[in-house]
Design an enzyme around this catalytic site. Sequence first.
Site, PDB file in Angstrom:
ATOM      1  N   HIS A   3       0.842  -1.209   0.000  1.00 56.94           N
ATOM      2  CA  HIS A   3       0.000   0.000   0.000  1.00 56.94           C
ATOM      3  C   HIS A   3       0.871   1.252   0.000  1.00 56.94           C
ATOM      4  O   HIS A   3       0.612   2.207  -0.729  1.00 56.94           O
ATOM      5  CB  HIS A   3      -0.851   0.066   1.284  1.00 56.94           C
ATOM      6  CG  HIS A   3      -1.895  -0.995   1.412  1.00 56.94           C
ATOM      7  ND1 HIS A   3      -2.025  -1.770   2.532  1.00 56.94           N
ATOM      8  CD2 HIS A   3      -2.885  -1.388   0.567  1.00 56.94           C
ATOM      9  CE1 HIS A   3      -3.062  -2.598   2.392  1.00 56.94           C
ATOM     10  NE2 HIS A   3      -3.587  -2.395   1.195  1.00 56.94           N
ATOM     11  N   LYS A  41     -15.363  -8.068   3.902  1.00 59.92           N
ATOM     12  CA  LYS A  41     -14.220  -8.396   4.771  1.00 59.92           C
ATOM     13  C   LYS A  41     -14.533  -8.121   6.234  1.00 59.92           C
ATOM     14  O   LYS A  41     -15.134  -7.100   6.565  1.00 59.92           O
ATOM     15  CB  LYS A  41     -12.998  -7.557   4.372  1.00 59.92           C
ATOM     16  CG  LYS A  41     -12.372  -7.952   3.052  1.00 59.92           C
ATOM     17  CD  LYS A  41     -11.138  -7.101   2.783  1.00 59.92           C
ATOM     18  CE  LYS A  41     -10.530  -7.425   1.438  1.00 59.92           C
ATOM     19  NZ  LYS A  41      -9.517  -6.427   1.049  1.00 59.92           N
TER      20      LYS A  41
HETATM   21  O1  PNS Z   1      -8.564  -2.750   0.183  1.00 61.81           O
HETATM   22  P1  PNS Z   1      -9.847  -3.215  -0.445  1.00 61.81           P
HETATM   23  O2  PNS Z   1     -10.646  -4.048   0.529  1.00 61.81           O
HETATM   24  O3  PNS Z   1      -9.622  -3.940  -1.744  1.00 61.81           O
HETATM   25  O4  PNS Z   1     -10.696  -1.898  -0.772  1.00 61.81           O
HETATM   26  C1  PNS Z   1     -12.014  -1.974  -1.252  1.00 61.81           C
HETATM   27  C2  PNS Z   1     -12.745  -0.667  -0.976  1.00 61.81           C
HETATM   28  C3  PNS Z   1     -12.749  -0.393   0.519  1.00 61.81           C
HETATM   29  C4  PNS Z   1     -12.071   0.471  -1.720  1.00 61.81           C
HETATM   30  C5  PNS Z   1     -14.214  -0.830  -1.507  1.00 61.81           C
HETATM   31  O5  PNS Z   1     -14.845  -1.901  -0.864  1.00 61.81           O
HETATM   32  C6  PNS Z   1     -15.044   0.447  -1.314  1.00 61.81           C
HETATM   33  O6  PNS Z   1     -14.946   1.370  -2.112  1.00 61.81           O
HETATM   34  N1  PNS Z   1     -15.835   0.499  -0.224  1.00 61.81           N
HETATM   35  C7  PNS Z   1     -16.644   1.655   0.101  1.00 61.81           C
HETATM   36  C8  PNS Z   1     -18.097   1.450  -0.305  1.00 61.81           C
HETATM   37  C9  PNS Z   1     -18.277   1.651  -1.791  1.00 61.81           C
HETATM   38  O7  PNS Z   1     -18.080   2.711  -2.345  1.00 61.81           O
HETATM   39  N2  PNS Z   1     -18.670   0.559  -2.442  1.00 61.81           N
HETATM   40  C10 PNS Z   1     -19.021   0.577  -3.841  1.00 61.81           C
HETATM   41  C11 PNS Z   1     -17.834   0.437  -4.719  1.00 61.81           C
HETATM   42  S1  PNS Z   1     -18.386  -0.276  -6.189  1.00 61.81           S
END
Ligand code: PNS
Length: 161
Positions: free
Chosen positions: A18, A42
């Site tokens: 990251h 998760k």
């Molecule tokens: O590190 P990750 O778990 O791959 O990140 C995924 C993340 C947190 C960026 C994604 O789940 C997210 O954007 N969550 C916030 C809610 C949202 O906007 N969901 C719709 C995206 S299509």
Amino acid sequence: MGRIAVCPGSFDPITYGHLDIIERASKIFDTVYVSVLKNSSKEGLFTPEERVELIRQVSERYPNVEVRSFNGLLIDFCEEVGAEAIVRGLRAVSDFEYEMQLTSMNRKLNSSIETIYMMTNNNYSFISSSIVKEVAKYGGKIEDVVPPLVEEALKRKFNLQ
Ligand code: PNS
């Protein structure tokens, strides 16, 4: 204000993978918001506040990096901070399908915010927070994949010290 990007993720916890993406994004954009968001598929180990604190400490040396947590949609966070881009790291082909869904949905929600992918540094292409947690849980060596501060935090979580 200049050009603003958001590096979103679960960051549970932050890894060198990251950090590599955050550092590279900070060289391209004037301000980079690292945004701790909820990934509904998760289970979390660290609280959002703990994740933010760890990211703040390990990204201290980048003056244009701001760390926040947000309870909602990534695109709403981007609009709130005036970001023009979302920056994500891509490790392997296996990431592609999920990332394509994420990008397509975010584009549907706001087509003026561009998603940019950076290939993860080869040294970190095998790391994920999930694997790091699993190795840490059983006392395995994680010093090459997370900063010392994160290693300590993981040991405390798993009562290994
Ligand atoms: O590190 P990750 O778990 O791959 O990140 C995924 C993340 C947190 C960026 C994604 O789940 C997210 O954007 N969550 C916030 C809610 C949202 O906007 N969901 C719709 C995206 S299509």
